[in-house]
Write a protein that holds these residues in place. Sequence first.
Motif, PDB file in Angstrom:
ATOM      1  N   VAL A 150     -21.499 -85.873-111.767  1.00  0.00           N
ATOM      2  CA  VAL A 150     -22.921 -85.582-111.968  1.00  0.00           C
ATOM      3  C   VAL A 150     -23.627 -84.893-110.802  1.00  0.00           C
ATOM      4  O   VAL A 150     -24.647 -84.246-111.013  1.00  0.00           O
ATOM      5  CB  VAL A 150     -23.712 -86.858-112.330  1.00  0.00           C
ATOM      6  N   LEU A 151     -23.131 -85.054-109.603  1.00  0.00           N
ATOM      7  CA  LEU A 151     -23.833 -84.450-108.462  1.00  0.00           C
ATOM      8  C   LEU A 151     -22.872 -83.581-107.650  1.00  0.00           C
ATOM      9  O   LEU A 151     -22.594 -83.872-106.473  1.00  0.00           O
ATOM     10  CB  LEU A 151     -24.426 -85.541-107.564  1.00  0.00           C
ATOM     11  N   ALA A 205     -27.671 -99.563-100.846  1.00  0.00           N
ATOM     12  CA  ALA A 205     -27.998-100.449-101.970  1.00  0.00           C
ATOM     13  C   ALA A 205     -27.076-101.657-101.986  1.00  0.00           C
ATOM     14  O   ALA A 205     -27.521-102.794-102.189  1.00  0.00           O
ATOM     15  CB  ALA A 205     -27.881 -99.677-103.279  1.00  0.00           C
ATOM     16  N   GLN A 229     -23.811 -86.183-127.911  1.00  0.00           N
ATOM     17  CA  GLN A 229     -22.616 -85.566-127.371  1.00  0.00           C
ATOM     18  C   GLN A 229     -22.785 -85.425-125.862  1.00  0.00           C
ATOM     19  O   GLN A 229     -23.898 -85.482-125.354  1.00  0.00           O
ATOM     20  CB  GLN A 229     -22.407 -84.193-128.025  1.00  0.00           C
ATOM     21  N   ARG A 230     -21.659 -85.294-125.204  1.00  0.00           N
ATOM     22  CA  ARG A 230     -21.651 -85.183-123.735  1.00  0.00           C
ATOM     23  C   ARG A 230     -22.508 -86.282-123.080  1.00  0.00           C
ATOM     24  O   ARG A 230     -23.422 -86.008-122.313  1.00  0.00           O
ATOM     25  CB  ARG A 230     -22.152 -83.809-123.295  1.00  0.00           C
ATOM     26  N   LEU A 231     -22.170 -87.507-123.406  1.00  0.00           N
ATOM     27  CA  LEU A 231     -22.985 -88.614-122.906  1.00  0.00           C
ATOM     28  C   LEU A 231     -22.466 -89.192-121.582  1.00  0.00           C
ATOM     29  O   LEU A 231     -22.859 -90.278-121.189  1.00  0.00           O
ATOM     30  CB  LEU A 231     -23.053 -89.741-123.954  1.00  0.00           C
ATOM     31  N   SER A 234     -23.080 -88.599-118.661  1.00  0.00           N
ATOM     32  CA  SER A 234     -24.111 -88.856-117.632  1.00  0.00           C
ATOM     33  C   SER A 234     -24.790 -90.198-117.850  1.00  0.00           C
ATOM     34  O   SER A 234     -25.177 -90.864-116.886  1.00  0.00           O
ATOM     35  CB  SER A 234     -25.162 -87.747-117.658  1.00  0.00           C
ATOM     36  N   ILE A 256     -23.338 -93.257-116.255  1.00  0.00           N
ATOM     37  CA  ILE A 256     -23.473 -93.473-114.810  1.00  0.00           C
ATOM     38  C   ILE A 256     -24.241 -94.765-114.532  1.00  0.00           C
ATOM     39  O   ILE A 256     -24.002 -95.445-113.542  1.00  0.00           O
ATOM     40  CB  ILE A 256     -24.154 -92.269-114.131  1.00  0.00           C
ATOM     41  N   PHE A 257     -25.137 -95.136-115.441  1.00  0.00           N
ATOM     42  CA  PHE A 257     -25.833 -96.414-115.273  1.00  0.00           C
ATOM     43  C   PHE A 257     -24.826 -97.558-115.306  1.00  0.00           C
ATOM     44  O   PHE A 257     -24.945 -98.536-114.578  1.00  0.00           O
ATOM     45  CB  PHE A 257     -26.878 -96.596-116.377  1.00  0.00           C
ATOM     46  N   VAL A 266     -22.562 -97.349-111.990  1.00  0.00           N
ATOM     47  CA  VAL A 266     -23.287 -97.667-110.759  1.00  0.00           C
ATOM     48  C   VAL A 266     -23.654 -99.141-110.702  1.00  0.00           C
ATOM     49  O   VAL A 266     -23.440 -99.807-109.681  1.00  0.00           O
ATOM     50  CB  VAL A 266     -24.539 -96.777-110.627  1.00  0.00           C
ATOM     51  N   LEU A 289     -36.494 -89.973-115.848  1.00  0.00           N
ATOM     52  CA  LEU A 289     -35.349 -89.559-116.671  1.00  0.00           C
ATOM     53  C   LEU A 289     -35.500 -88.101-117.109  1.00  0.00           C
ATOM     54  O   LEU A 289     -34.514 -87.357-117.155  1.00  0.00           O
ATOM     55  CB  LEU A 289     -35.216 -90.479-117.898  1.00  0.00           C
ATOM     56  N   TYR A 330     -30.410 -82.301-113.441  1.00  0.00           N
ATOM     57  CA  TYR A 330     -29.014 -82.628-113.126  1.00  0.00           C
ATOM     58  C   TYR A 330     -28.109 -82.782-114.349  1.00  0.00           C
ATOM     59  O   TYR A 330     -26.906 -82.610-114.226  1.00  0.00           O
ATOM     60  CB  TYR A 330     -28.956 -83.935-112.329  1.00  0.00           C
ATOM     61  N   HIS A 331     -28.640 -83.197-115.463  1.00  0.00           N
ATOM     62  CA  HIS A 331     -27.761 -83.519-116.592  1.00  0.00           C
ATOM     63  C   HIS A 331     -28.172 -82.782-117.870  1.00  0.00           C
ATOM     64  O   HIS A 331     -28.311 -83.407-118.926  1.00  0.00           O
ATOM     65  CB  HIS A 331     -27.775 -85.037-116.863  1.00  0.00           C
ATOM     66  N   GLU A 370     -26.510 -81.009-119.748  1.00  0.00           N
ATOM     67  CA  GLU A 370     -25.438 -80.920-120.734  1.00  0.00           C
ATOM     68  C   GLU A 370     -25.535 -82.009-121.797  1.00  0.00           C
ATOM     69  O   GLU A 370     -25.002 -81.852-122.894  1.00  0.00           O
ATOM     70  CB  GLU A 370     -24.072 -80.969-120.045  1.00  0.00           C
ATOM     71  N   MET A 371     -26.199 -83.116-121.474  1.00  0.00           N
ATOM     72  CA  MET A 371     -26.268 -84.204-122.445  1.00  0.00           C
ATOM     73  C   MET A 371     -27.314 -83.936-123.537  1.00  0.00           C
ATOM     74  O   MET A 371     -27.358 -84.652-124.534  1.00  0.00           O
ATOM     75  CB  MET A 371     -26.563 -85.534-121.753  1.00  0.00           C
ATOM     76  N   LEU A 372     -28.115 -82.919-123.339  1.00  0.00           N
ATOM     77  CA  LEU A 372     -29.096 -82.587-124.376  1.00  0.00           C
ATOM     78  C   LEU A 372     -28.431 -81.735-125.453  1.00  0.00           C
ATOM     79  O   LEU A 372     -27.550 -80.930-125.146  1.00  0.00           O
ATOM     80  CB  LEU A 372     -30.263 -81.804-123.769  1.00  0.00           C
ATOM     81  N   LEU A 411     -31.703 -87.522-106.796  1.00  0.00           N
ATOM     82  CA  LEU A 411     -30.304 -87.862-107.094  1.00  0.00           C
ATOM     83  C   LEU A 411     -30.032 -88.061-108.587  1.00  0.00           C
ATOM     84  O   LEU A 411     -28.992 -88.617-108.956  1.00  0.00           O
ATOM     85  CB  LEU A 411     -29.912 -89.138-106.334  1.00  0.00           C
ATOM     86  N   GLY A 412     -30.919 -87.647-109.441  1.00  0.00           N
ATOM     87  CA  GLY A 412     -30.669 -87.731-110.873  1.00  0.00           C
ATOM     88  C   GLY A 412     -30.511 -89.166-111.359  1.00  0.00           C
ATOM     89  O   GLY A 412     -31.109 -90.098-110.818  1.00  0.00           O
ATOM     90  N   PHE A 413     -29.677 -89.325-112.401  1.00  0.00           N
ATOM     91  CA  PHE A 413     -29.444 -90.670-112.952  1.00  0.00           C
ATOM     92  C   PHE A 413     -28.892 -91.616-111.889  1.00  0.00           C
ATOM     93  O   PHE A 413     -29.149 -92.816-111.921  1.00  0.00           O
ATOM     94  CB  PHE A 413     -28.435 -90.595-114.108  1.00  0.00           C
ATOM     95  N   TYR A 414     -28.118 -91.046-110.976  1.00  0.00           N
ATOM     96  CA  TYR A 414     -27.515 -91.863-109.925  1.00  0.00           C
ATOM     97  C   TYR A 414     -28.607 -92.549-109.087  1.00  0.00           C
ATOM     98  O   TYR A 414     -28.554 -93.760-108.845  1.00  0.00           O
ATOM     99  CB  TYR A 414     -26.638 -90.966-109.051  1.00  0.00           C
ATOM    100  N   VAL A 464     -31.727 -93.071-109.947  1.00  0.00           N
ATOM    101  CA  VAL A 464     -32.495 -94.012-110.779  1.00  0.00           C
ATOM    102  C   VAL A 464     -31.711 -95.316-110.939  1.00  0.00           C
ATOM    103  O   VAL A 464     -32.277 -96.418-110.837  1.00  0.00           O
ATOM    104  CB  VAL A 464     -32.801 -93.381-112.160  1.00  0.00           C
ATOM    105  N   ALA A 465     -30.394 -95.177-111.174  1.00  0.00           N
ATOM    106  CA  ALA A 465     -29.569 -96.380-111.374  1.00  0.00           C
ATOM    107  C   ALA A 465     -29.529 -97.230-110.110  1.00  0.00           C
ATOM    108  O   ALA A 465     -29.641 -98.463-110.176  1.00  0.00           O
ATOM    109  CB  ALA A 465     -28.160 -95.978-111.782  1.00  0.00           C
ATOM    110  N   ILE A 466     -29.388 -96.581-108.965  1.00  0.00           N
ATOM    111  CA  ILE A 466     -29.356 -97.330-107.701  1.00  0.00           C
ATOM    112  C   ILE A 466     -30.676 -98.065-107.474  1.00  0.00           C
ATOM    113  O   ILE A 466     -30.714 -99.244-107.123  1.00  0.00           O
ATOM    114  CB  ILE A 466     -29.080 -96.357-106.522  1.00  0.00           C
ATOM    115  N   LEU A 500     -32.800 -98.951-109.677  1.00  0.00           N
ATOM    116  CA  LEU A 500     -32.900-100.020-110.685  1.00  0.00           C
ATOM    117  C   LEU A 500     -32.157-101.269-110.202  1.00  0.00           C
ATOM    118  O   LEU A 500     -32.662-102.394-110.332  1.00  0.00           O
ATOM    119  CB  LEU A 500     -32.300 -99.513-112.001  1.00  0.00           C
TER     120      LEU A 500
END
Lengths: 384, 601
Positions: free
Chosen positions: A117-118, A133, A269-271, A273, A276-277, A280, B395, B402-403, B405-407, B514-517, B519-521, B523
């Motif tokens: 993702v990054l 963290a 599709q392409r889920l 990303s 990542i929740f 992580v 989000l 960053y993401h 492609e998921m759309l 940092l995108g979803f990363y 946000v997840a951290i 959280l």
Amino acid sequence: MKNQEGKASVAGRELTALMILVVATNAFLIYPQYVSQSAYEAAWMEPIVSGALTLVLFYFVEWLMRKYYPQLDIVEVSKEVFGRVIAALLAMLFAAYFICTTAMVVREFTENVIMTVLPATPILLVGAVFMGAVGYIAYAGLEGISRTAYIFLPILLIGLVGVCVATMNWWHPAMLLPFWGTGIPRVLTGSLEYSSVFSNVLLLTIIYKHAHNPRQMRRIGSVSVTVSTLLLCLLIITYHMVFPAVESEQVSFALYRLARLIYLGPFFQRLESVFIFLWVTAATVKMAVTLWCSAYLLGKAFGWPTYRPGIPILALLSWSIAMWADSWVQVVDLDGRYLLRWGWTVVFVLPIVVLLLGVVGRAFKGSTGEPGERRRRRRGITHA
Amino acid sequence: MLSKYASMLKRLITVNESVLDEQFTLLDDESDTSYDEDGNKRGPEVIDFDTDENKTQTAKRPVSMRQFIRRGAALYNEAVRKAHVGQDDDLPVSIDQMKARLERFFHLPQNKDVVIREFSVGVHAKQPWRGLAVFVDGLADKTVINHDILERLMLFTQFIDDEPRRNMEYIQEKILTSNQTAMLEKWSEVIQAILAGSTVVLLDGCNGALSVETKGWEHRSVSIPQTESVVRGAHDAFTENFRTNTGLIRSRFRSEHLVTEIYSVGNLASTDVAIMYVHGMTNPKLVREVRRRIEAIDVDYIDSPGVLEQFIEDEPRMIIPQVLSTERPDRVAASLAEGYVAIVVGNNPFVLIAPVVLYSLIHTSEDANLRFYAGTFIRGLRWISLFIACLLPALYVAVTNYHPEMLPTDLMLAIAGSREQVPFPVIVEVLLMEFAIELIREAGIRIPSVIGPTIGIVGALIIGQAAVQAGIVSPLLVIVVATTALAGFAIPNYELSMAVRISRFVFLLAGAFLGFYGVAILLCVSVVRLSMQKSFGVPILSPIAPTKASAKDVLIRGPVYSMNLRPSFLHPLRSWRQQPVTRPWSAPTGKRAGRKGNDQA
């Protein structure tokens, strides 16, 4: 969050969640790759055999702890058996294992994040955020970690089962044949070699005294080992039904490959990303546990009044070790060759040997009185 | 004449700095200790208001924190002591001395609020017996004073005894018809009674004072809740009257076991603080802890529950509130029945409930009045709102940056097309819109009500139309921000809503960097922080983390007839709130005795 460690008392459900997360997180790491190398189509059997072995040993260790060492952890038992010096050496060995585990996991996850993702973000930044963290969560203590694990467990369960089910349209059950893969002997040796992912036994010897109700420990072990075994097994079966065994042994991030395949119509599709929740949260909790364990063990071994000041130092140490390897390939190789393959000696053998030697030593010395009395006499304290 | 013009000319072309000196500058008051207009002339009263605490510290030498605290505490204690000099004394016998003392305490004659009415008791007395009636104009009910005190004492009183003390008791028992009277012995009691709206009667020769309850200041009547409206449920709310508020609670919770303890907080100006709990049901340890924290408050003045809660919360630096503030008497009554403690603070239309768990900040009193399907539905809606309000902009930024492609491809193209005219990065665009929304929200509260509707039109025009047409933001972002704002309004607790508003920006930055990363951290860290937070000894994420046996009243709303037990995290003395089987006559539900887990609590 000040000085919680002395009175940490964790409920059974939270400990169960913590143990499940610690073990099941290996589904995102290199474990699927190595068991695939070991057993090919029968790779899914290896977590079952390892889980069964862990369960037996867990029951045995739990019995030993309950009968001979209630209210003690592995360092206190070591002190009683071998004295302070050897106990400190043993604690350092355990702590080193946990630090190395933390380092490997942080590097593998950091590489995964960058890869998926990054891609343009510096690895140092991603790793530093991760380690920060993890350090913060470990600083919160066992109560904080286990409560967080309990909250995030549904995400892990739903995510893992979801990624397996959502790739259903790619399943080819015939790819699980031949049934025994590389053969029964290879499956059995692979199960033993890679059983270190089930670190429940070692964790049990550390957190036993922090259980709110130690009588629940047997149940906690049964549920956690069973659920994490099922999760690992489910992922590996799905992985092998989607990718041929020969190909799967070469890929180190099974979950990501599966997640990339998800296509449930143009809107789903392409889920990868989204997952990542899942990675992580699970990885953060796992690393927080290993970091906490290392700090706790060192604190106990050297008589620190609190382990908390050690957390930032150990986090920095883990991160430094993590960044030592030159490349991702080297990390995978080091992890597979040393930690994963020989980890069972630290996770299973060493705690059991320590406990058994203690029991034997006590029998020879004809010690009377309650377990742990010698240590308490030396310290001049009496437990209620 | 010539010199006059010369002076004018000089003033035109030169600068006279003495003009600046004529302006008033507030400095330390070194010589003058009086508040008279002609300050340097001392009046008859010598009052030392020039306390050390008011002097600017001139010492530059650094001191240790311990010394600093010790010195500050000493200065504060000394200032408090000076402000109360003479108030611990007993009342004198002479009426003249009494009057002099009262004038000194209340700073008469400058202070025009306090009225000292001199009168003589009895019309037919052989020699006039002097008395004083003291009250605060505006706090006391003058009709009561005129008819029930002064008229009765001046016209209808005839003594049969010469002993002043006995006569005072006679007045208390036979003459004054007020529903509350008390005999006071100390000046501190007299002062507090006068400031609380009572009228104090003092008679010559008697070293006791009679306090007569005459409270009668103006206040708003009971009206509908402003921030906690419901469709189905009670429509009354607390008001700006302490006793009305405690009465509203007691009128709903009619139990002889409901105890109201009243404390006085504040050294300079006192505020009544009431602790309400159900004796024999609420955990005594909780009551003691609430009492201990309130008694420990040592400040000059506390006016509102919002200030008081910062003194008694476990961690006031935490973004999430650790006491629940409500304006609904029915909610307080329901909480008391569960085992919580209510804290009423002065004349304020909000009451605090302690302890609090995060989930109760999402609940409303309406949930219980609806069928459990509907209650669960709206509760679920609020949970979703909480996550949307906190995470949606973050989000959106993470996905677009960053993401992508998921759309789905069509949606991604639509977003790209809508952003084609926008010159800013997504994060700037979002921050601009969020800032505009926050501005409208804040202005909507402060704006005078007569032009209130205008703000909606202006806001809609700015955000909905003009911003898009000007190419500052994309149309999709308008939907994102508007949905976020709506979700924020759906959070029933104002303080939690504020916390979410602030957290949203932190998550936004995490998502942008940092995108979803990121946000997840964030959280993860937030959940850990929350899981370690306590409110009056109760973990704020109870009963989920740590896990405790609980009725179905946490994330969802269960059927009332099956919720048999009180929340176990409160450790109430009476854990069962109803019979295990509450509908024995009903075939489908009669056997239902609540969750098995409830019975293990």
